[in-house]
Design a protein around this motif. Structure first.
Motif, short mmCIF file in Angstrom:
data_model
loop_
_atom_site.label_atom_id
_atom_site.label_comp_id
_atom_site.label_asym_id
_atom_site.label_seq_id
_atom_site.Cartn_x
_atom_site.Cartn_y
_atom_site.Cartn_z
N ALA A 282 0.12 -10.30 -7.39
CA ALA A 282 0.83 -11.03 -6.33
C ALA A 282 -0.07 -11.27 -5.11
N GLY A 283 -1.33 -10.83 -5.21
CA GLY A 283 -2.27 -11.03 -4.10
C GLY A 283 -2.08 -10.04 -2.98
N LEU A 284 -1.50 -8.87 -3.31
CA LEU A 284 -1.25 -7.86 -2.28
C LEU A 284 -2.29 -6.74 -2.37
N PRO A 285 -2.65 -6.14 -1.22
CA PRO A 285 -3.61 -5.03 -1.24
C PRO A 285 -2.96 -3.77 -1.81
N THR A 286 -3.78 -2.91 -2.41
CA THR A 286 -3.24 -1.66 -2.96
C THR A 286 -4.02 -0.44 -2.48
N ASN B 59 6.09 8.92 -14.53
CA ASN B 59 4.84 8.91 -15.32
C ASN B 59 3.76 8.12 -14.59
N GLU B 60 2.53 8.44 -14.95
CA GLU B 60 1.38 7.72 -14.44
C GLU B 60 1.50 6.20 -14.69
N SER B 61 2.15 5.82 -15.78
CA SER B 61 2.24 4.39 -16.10
C SER B 61 2.98 3.61 -15.00
N LEU B 62 3.90 4.28 -14.31
CA LEU B 62 4.62 3.62 -13.21
C LEU B 62 3.63 3.21 -12.12
N VAL B 63 2.71 4.12 -11.81
CA VAL B 63 1.70 3.84 -10.78
C VAL B 63 0.84 2.65 -11.21
N GLN B 64 0.44 2.64 -12.47
CA GLN B 64 -0.41 1.55 -12.97
C GLN B 64 0.32 0.21 -12.93
N ARG B 65 1.58 0.22 -13.37
CA ARG B 65 2.34 -1.04 -13.39
C ARG B 65 2.57 -1.58 -11.98
N ILE C 283 0.85 -1.20 0.00
CA ILE C 283 0.00 0.00 0.00
C ILE C 283 0.89 1.25 0.00
N GLY C 284 1.95 1.22 0.82
CA GLY C 284 2.88 2.34 0.89
C GLY C 284 3.52 2.64 -0.46
N MET C 285 3.79 1.60 -1.23
CA MET C 285 4.40 1.81 -2.56
C MET C 285 3.44 2.53 -3.50
N GLN C 286 2.13 2.27 -3.33
CA GLN C 286 1.16 2.98 -4.18
C GLN C 286 1.22 4.48 -3.85
N CYS C 287 1.29 4.80 -2.55
CA CYS C 287 1.39 6.21 -2.13
C CYS C 287 2.68 6.83 -2.65
N ALA C 288 3.78 6.10 -2.50
CA ALA C 288 5.08 6.63 -2.95
C ALA C 288 5.08 6.84 -4.47
N GLY C 289 4.43 5.92 -5.18
CA GLY C 289 4.34 6.06 -6.64
C GLY C 289 3.54 7.29 -7.03
N ARG C 290 2.40 7.48 -6.35
CA ARG C 290 1.58 8.66 -6.65
C ARG C 290 2.32 9.95 -6.31
N PRO D 70 5.54 19.13 1.30
CA PRO D 70 4.41 19.73 2.03
C PRO D 70 3.34 18.69 2.38
N ASP D 71 2.73 18.86 3.55
CA ASP D 71 1.70 17.92 4.01
C ASP D 71 0.60 17.71 2.97
N GLY D 72 0.22 18.82 2.31
CA GLY D 72 -0.86 18.74 1.33
C GLY D 72 -0.57 17.70 0.24
N LEU D 73 0.67 17.66 -0.21
CA LEU D 73 1.05 16.70 -1.26
C LEU D 73 1.03 15.27 -0.73
N LEU D 74 1.44 15.11 0.54
CA LEU D 74 1.42 13.78 1.14
C LEU D 74 -0.02 13.28 1.24
N VAL D 75 -0.90 14.18 1.68
CA VAL D 75 -2.32 13.82 1.78
C VAL D 75 -2.86 13.42 0.40
N GLU D 76 -2.48 14.21 -0.61
CA GLU D 76 -2.94 13.92 -1.97
C GLU D 76 -2.45 12.55 -2.45
N ALA D 77 -1.19 12.25 -2.12
CA ALA D 77 -0.62 10.96 -2.52
C ALA D 77 -1.34 9.82 -1.82
N ILE D 78 -1.74 10.04 -0.57
CA ILE D 78 -2.44 9.01 0.19
C ILE D 78 -3.87 8.82 -0.35
N GLU D 79 -4.52 9.96 -0.63
CA GLU D 79 -5.91 9.88 -1.11
C GLU D 79 -5.98 9.28 -2.51
#
Ligand code: NAD
Ligand code: ZN
Length: 333
Positions: A276-280, A262-268, A246-253, A323-332
């Motif tokens: 792999a059966g992991l939550p995202t 690129n957005e394609s990194l997030v998708q891949r 899950i953390g990798m999805q946030c880091a990717g975003r 900035p916190d705002g970007l972290l929140v955006e990456a999480i959301e």
């Protein structure tokens, strides 16, 4: 021989060998020791033992990583008559490896240890690199020592009995390794993550070994700052690898928000974790709480919040003061 790991006091080999567990004496001169203790759990000893040495049983999983268990293990080692010239063999997952490694680091100011990892997490991460620890005062890995093993012997056949959720937890670290340092490995994982676990072990262990041998150790934290925060908020009920996925999805975003990838990194990343059966998906915690937990982590280590972001599959970099705002955006996301 598979890889050599160098450290300030010497070097050691990481060997990957099917059936290697039963041929341990071929890889290391055990006869040179005055006595040998095999620190493990009773269940793992029954499954993979006997091995040369006195078995010393510790509790299963995270329960092993306490000062009380370290103390009772020191006592048993004394009662077995171990001395400066004795050897500890750690047989088990990362929790056994951490407790046994810590015991070896501290017993009589440090004796030799051999790591025989039996989980995927331990094979490609915990057994390599010399970090040992117990949990203390509510802090995971709060007390520990650097103590490199003399040998890491990985027998991939041990994984046949490992539950799927534990395999997936290791696979999250494998995916992370591919993203931080091996794009060809990522392509392989995209095709079928579990089809060839020996290759997964070799390629991930190689990424970790390269980092330990002079790369940027902090890169191993890709997905981990977000992941640790989520893991902490779950009260450590979540499996580490799932939190990392899950953390990798946030880091990717975040990488995309910063214009690094690129957005394609997030998708891949997402599709490989899913296959792999992991939550995202980030669990339902308020994003601000996740950010607060990330900063708590930072305070504990006494430096600024340093995050690892991806530039492309196989290449990452470190950013600070986001900035916190970007972290929140990456999480959301
Ligand atoms: N020192 C490091 O650099 C480092 C790196 C990563 C993780 N760690 C630590 O490793 C620990 C997690 O390790 P883990 O994920 O291996 O979990 P674990 O050691 O708790 O093992 C998970 C479960 O699998 C069982 N098991 C182990 N091998 C098995 C096998 N072959 N077949 C069936 N069951 C088996 C164990 O008994 C346990 O119940 C954490 O404490 C973490 O802090 C340390
Ligand atoms: Zn991890």
């Amino acid at each position: 021989l598979f890889m050599e790991i160098r450290h300030p006091k010497g070097s050691y080999n990481v060997v990957v060998e099917r059936g290697g567990l039963s041929r341990l004496p071929e890889y290391w001169p055990l006869d040179d020791y005055s006595s040998i203790a095999v620190i493990t759990t009773e269940a793992l000893w029954n499954r993979f033992g006997p091995l040369p040495g006195h078995p010393v049983f510790i509790p299963d999983g995270e329960q092993a990583k306490t000062l009380e268990i370290a103390e009772s293990t020191w006592e048993v080692l004394y009662s077995l008559g171990l001395d400066h010239h004795s050897l500890i063999i750690a047989l088990g997952g990362g929790s056994v490896g951490d407790l046994a490694g810590f015991t070896a680091a501290t017993f009589m100011r440090g004796i030799d240890v051999i790591q025989l990892p039996t989980t995927l997490v331990a094979m490609l991460d915990a057994a390599i690199g010399g970090k040992t620890a117990i949990n203390f005062a509510g802090v995971k890995n709060g007390i520990g020592a650097m103590h490199h093993p003399r040998l890491v012997l990985i027998d991939p056949t041990c994984l046949t009995s490992l539950p799927q959720q534990q395999l997936a937890s290791g696979m999250a670290e494998a995916i992370k390794s591919a993203i931080i340092g091996d794009p060809v490995f990522f392509d392989l994982l995209e095709q079928a993550p579990y089809s060839d676990l020996e290759t997964v072990i070799r390629r991930s262990a190689a990424v970790k070994a390269n980092v330990v041998n002079g790369g940027v150790r902090h890169h191993l934290n890709y997905g981990h700052t977000f992941g640790h925060a989520i893991e902490a908020l779950s009260g450590y009920t979540m499996v580490h690898g799932e939190a990392v996925a899950i953390g990798m999805q946030c880091a990717g975003r975040l990488s995309v928000l910063l214009g690094k990838a690129n957005e394609s990194l997030v998708q891949r990343q997402k599709s490989v974790c899913k296959s792999a059966g992991l939550p995202t998906l980030v669990p339902d915690y308020p994003p601000e709480d996740i950010v607060a937990a990330m900063k708590h982590d930072k305070k504990r280590f006494g430096h600024r919040l340093r995050l690892v972001v991806a530039e492309e599959i196989g290449r990452v970099t470190i950013v600070e003061d986001i900035p916190d705002g970007l972290l929140v955006e990456a999480i959301e996301g």
